[in-house]
Design an enzyme around this catalytic site. Structure first.
Site, mmCIF file in Angstrom:
data_model
loop_
_atom_site.group_PDB
_atom_site.id
_atom_site.type_symbol
_atom_site.label_atom_id
_atom_site.label_comp_id
_atom_site.label_asym_id
_atom_site.label_seq_id
_atom_site.Cartn_x
_atom_site.Cartn_y
_atom_site.Cartn_z
ATOM 1 N N ASP A 262 20.833 11.230 21.947
ATOM 2 C CA ASP A 262 21.051 11.867 23.254
ATOM 3 C C ASP A 262 20.896 13.383 23.211
ATOM 4 O O ASP A 262 20.768 14.021 24.246
ATOM 5 C CB ASP A 262 22.396 11.456 23.882
ATOM 6 C CG ASP A 262 23.594 11.761 23.012
ATOM 7 O OD1 ASP A 262 23.410 12.340 21.926
ATOM 8 O OD2 ASP A 262 24.720 11.412 23.424
ATOM 9 N N THR B 191 33.188 20.377 29.926
ATOM 10 C CA THR B 191 32.383 19.873 28.817
ATOM 11 C C THR B 191 32.455 18.346 28.748
ATOM 12 O O THR B 191 33.532 17.769 28.864
ATOM 13 C CB THR B 191 32.902 20.489 27.508
ATOM 14 O OG1 THR B 191 32.662 21.892 27.571
ATOM 15 C CG2 THR B 191 32.213 19.901 26.300
ATOM 16 N N ARG C 160 35.914 26.236 19.203
ATOM 17 C CA ARG C 160 34.573 26.666 19.584
ATOM 18 C C ARG C 160 34.690 27.959 20.390
ATOM 19 O O ARG C 160 35.478 28.037 21.337
ATOM 20 C CB ARG C 160 33.882 25.619 20.443
ATOM 21 C CG ARG C 160 33.768 24.242 19.789
ATOM 22 C CD ARG C 160 32.657 23.443 20.443
ATOM 23 N NE ARG C 160 32.719 22.028 20.132
ATOM 24 C CZ ARG C 160 32.313 21.485 18.979
ATOM 25 N NH1 ARG C 160 31.873 22.256 18.000
ATOM 26 N NH2 ARG C 160 32.377 20.172 18.792
ATOM 27 N N LYS D 181 22.839 12.089 28.480
ATOM 28 C CA LYS D 181 21.815 13.046 28.098
ATOM 29 C C LYS D 181 20.775 12.309 27.265
ATOM 30 O O LYS D 181 21.048 11.231 26.755
ATOM 31 C CB LYS D 181 22.422 14.228 27.348
ATOM 32 C CG LYS D 181 23.311 13.879 26.167
ATOM 33 C CD LYS D 181 24.010 15.132 25.701
ATOM 34 C CE LYS D 181 24.886 14.869 24.492
ATOM 35 N NZ LYS D 181 26.289 14.577 24.871
HETATM 36 C C1 G16 Z 1 30.884 18.071 22.022
HETATM 37 C C2 G16 Z 1 30.068 19.028 22.843
HETATM 38 C C3 G16 Z 1 29.939 18.525 24.276
HETATM 39 C C4 G16 Z 1 29.380 17.106 24.289
HETATM 40 C C5 G16 Z 1 30.229 16.240 23.388
HETATM 41 C C6 G16 Z 1 29.686 14.849 23.253
HETATM 42 O O1 G16 Z 1 32.187 17.970 22.540
HETATM 43 O O2 G16 Z 1 30.656 20.307 22.858
HETATM 44 O O3 G16 Z 1 29.121 19.392 25.008
HETATM 45 O O4 G16 Z 1 29.388 16.599 25.585
HETATM 46 O O5 G16 Z 1 30.275 16.805 22.080
HETATM 47 O O6 G16 Z 1 28.358 14.910 22.806
HETATM 48 P P1 G16 Z 1 27.770 13.729 21.940
HETATM 49 O O7 G16 Z 1 27.913 12.512 22.777
HETATM 50 O O8 G16 Z 1 26.349 14.120 21.661
HETATM 51 O O9 G16 Z 1 28.633 13.717 20.737
HETATM 52 P P2 G16 Z 1 33.432 18.784 21.919
HETATM 53 O O10 G16 Z 1 34.600 18.316 22.724
HETATM 54 O O11 G16 Z 1 33.483 18.476 20.451
HETATM 55 O O12 G16 Z 1 33.093 20.240 22.141
#
Ligand code: G16
Length: 543
Positions: free
Chosen positions: A281, A344, A496, A376
């Site tokens: 994604d 987020t 972050r 995504k």
């Molecule tokens: C992180 C990113 C976010 C994203 C999430 C999930 O979350 O900062 O933008 O939406 O991962 O992404 P994926 O499904 O690709 O793992 P966090 O809460 O760790 O900042």
């Protein structure tokens, strides 16, 4: 088929985070752990009796075993049909598409996305709703409530189902349809993009390197880029998915995909470089000699999407997560379309897409997508870039330079402090929030704070309220420092820090981002005391 009711007890910590439940794989493999969570999902969505679900994952360690358990539990809970990707594999966007195409009651995705895989690495499970998107907070809260009171789960006694063969089989009265993971997704891509033009680009000698990072996009990228579009064989590297992603960290950013970045900065670099993550994604975009930040990529795609057939009618609106840079905001303003700022996590885009308020969405964390699915989509972003490159005949570097001259450049970087002791991270975060009333008007080096607040979101479609979504400090001139605690980590707390500044002077648009952002970085440190709170002299990861 015999159905067993197994007595169990609630297990602490089964609270879904930014994107489903993510834990160490060995934690997921403990007795009852997976089963408790699956039953909680089933009960949390009102049971699965008579329902149809999609099931698949990114192929990480335990994917195959977990899929068999879920099938046995779905059968015992009375599900009618489970549509499974062959080998229990599906990229996250392909799963989202299947849910939508087949009109199912949702799906279960086995993935910890960009987190490493293996017994001592990470595993995850996520429920997606019938619109194909990650369950919104209201549903994940219901699931979490069940995990706190669960007393038993249902599971069928049966042999493993053969998921390596395409076709339909049964488990008790439940049907299991094993489908090719790539076919439907590739067909969808052909409806959105001008494949003949992209093919003509490759015929003219255009070169691509796509790094699948030993993860799920390998077979998809091979079939689409090399198979359908005629990219040279070998353009897709690390194309075979493995349970531990080749021992790597399948996160497409300049740290974890450094070999690709190095290749793209070399004099003999291909014209275009890209990578995707564990579950397909996320995306990273590069041109010869240039890395495009995800925030800039979103802005550029929004500016040029109309060049692709699927978006020829223009965009209804755009949306970005709060920490994502404001680059896309200026494109939206110029086009006279709405721009939404969400918390987020992709789950917050679902309502905007469903309601037709936004067509394109993006996050600074390498996620970009559109209303074609409700996740995504890494390969989609690569294809839209290829379509734009084919339509304009320009290089990535020229496109970005033109873009910055037109809209200004948002310098952007994220600094991650990983595995910080939770007490220390919370002390930093709460201490920072306590300072907010006194910050406006104060100067830090050349920067003056104009506002400081904790972001909260009121969904314009269903009216739901999401509080405590990150701390943001805005400076005069458009700069920002944003602080968040990650919701996807599996150990300690990840802090972050998102840093942004705006440059409108063309002569200063080609600096190194860390240099351009130095005043914002210094102000963030002076305001929040990151070094003293975390005992770290520098971030662990800079993207
Ligand atoms: C992180 C990113 C976010 C994203 C999430 C999930 O979350 O900062 O933008 O939406 O991962 O992404 P994926 O499904 O690709 O793992 P966090 O809460 O760790 O900042």
């Amino acid at each position: 088929m015999q159905t067993l009711t197994i007595a169990t007890k609630p297990i602490d910590g089964q609270k879904p985070g930014t994107s489903g439940l993510r834990k160490k794989t060995h934690v997921f493999m403990r007795p009852h752990y997976l089963e408790n969570y699956v039953q909680s999902i089933f009960d949390g969505i009102g049971g699965v009796a008579g329902k149809t679900l999609v099931l698949g994952g990114d192929g990480r360690y335990f994917n195959d075993r977990a899929a068999q358990v879920i099938l046995r539990m779905a059968a015992a809970n009375g599900a009618t049909l489970i549509i499974v990707g062959q080998g229990a594999l599906l990229s996250t966007p392909a799963a989202s598409h299947l849910i939508r195409k087949r009109g199912t009651d949702g799906g279960l995705i086995l993935s910890a996305s960009h987190n490493p895989g293996g017994l001592d690495a990470d595993f995850g499970l996520k429920y997606n709703t019938p619109n194909g998107g990650p369950a919104p907070e209201g549903i994940t809260d219901q699931i979490y409530e069940v995990t706190k009171t669960i007393a038993s789960y249902q599971i069928a006694e049966a042999h493993d189902i053969n998921l390596s063969r395409i076709g339909t089989t049964t488990l008790g009265s439940m049907q299991i349809e094993v489908v090719d993971p790539v076919t439907d997704y590739a067909a969808l891509m052909e409806t959105l993009f001008d494949f003949p033009s992209i093919k003509a680009l490759f015929t003219k000698g255009f070169t691509l390197r796509f790094d699948a990072m030993h993860a799920i996009t390998g077979p998809y990228a091979k079939a689409i880029f090399e198979g359908k579009l005629g990219a040279k064989p070998g353009s897709v590297i690390n194309a075979n998915p493995t349970p531990d992603f080749g021992g790597g960290h399948p996160d497409p950013n300049p740290i974890w995909a450094k070999p690709l970045v190095d290749a793209m900065m070399a004099p003999d670099a291909p014209d275009f470089g890209a990578a995707s993550d564990g579950d397909g994604d996320r995306n990273m975009i590069l041109g010869r000699g240039i890395y495009v930040t995800p925030s800039d990529s979103l802005a550029l795609l929004a500016a040029h999407a109309h060049l692709a057939p699927g978006y020829a009618a223009g965009l209804k609106g755009v949306a970005r997560s709060m920490p994502t840079s404001g680059a896309v905001d200026r494109v939206a303003a110029a086009k006279g379309i709405a721009c939404y700022e969400t918390p987020t996590g992709w789950k917050f885009f679902g309502n905007l897409l469903d309601a037709g308020k936004a067509t394109l969405c993006g996050e600074e964390s390498a996620g970009t997508g559109s209303d074609h699915v409700r996740e995504k989509d890494g390969l989609w972003a690569v294809l839209l870039w290829l379509n734009i490159l084919a339509a304009t005949g320009k290089s990535v570097a020229d496109l970005m330079t033109d873009h910055w001259r037109t809209y200004g450049r948002n310098y952007y970087s994220r600094h991650d402090y990983e595995d910080v002791e939770s007490d220390k991270a919370n002390a930093l975060y709460n201490g920072l929030r306590d300072k907010f009333t006194s910050l406006p008007g104060q100067s830090f080096g050349p920067l003056t704070v104009i506002s400081a607040d904790e972001f909260a979101y009121d969904d314009p479609v269903d009216g739901s309220h999401s509080a405590k979504q990150g701390l943001r400090i805005s400076f005069a001139g458009g700069g920002r420092a944003v602080f968040r605690l990650s919701g996807t980590g599996t150990v300690g707390t990840t802090l972050r820090v998102y840093l942004e500044s705006v440059e409108t002077e063309p002569a200063r648009m080609h600096q190194d981002a860390q240099v351009a952002l130095a005043p914002v970085i210094a102000a963030a440190e002076a305001i929040a005391g990151i070094t003293s709170h975390t005992d770290r002299a520098a971030p662990d990861v800079i993207t």
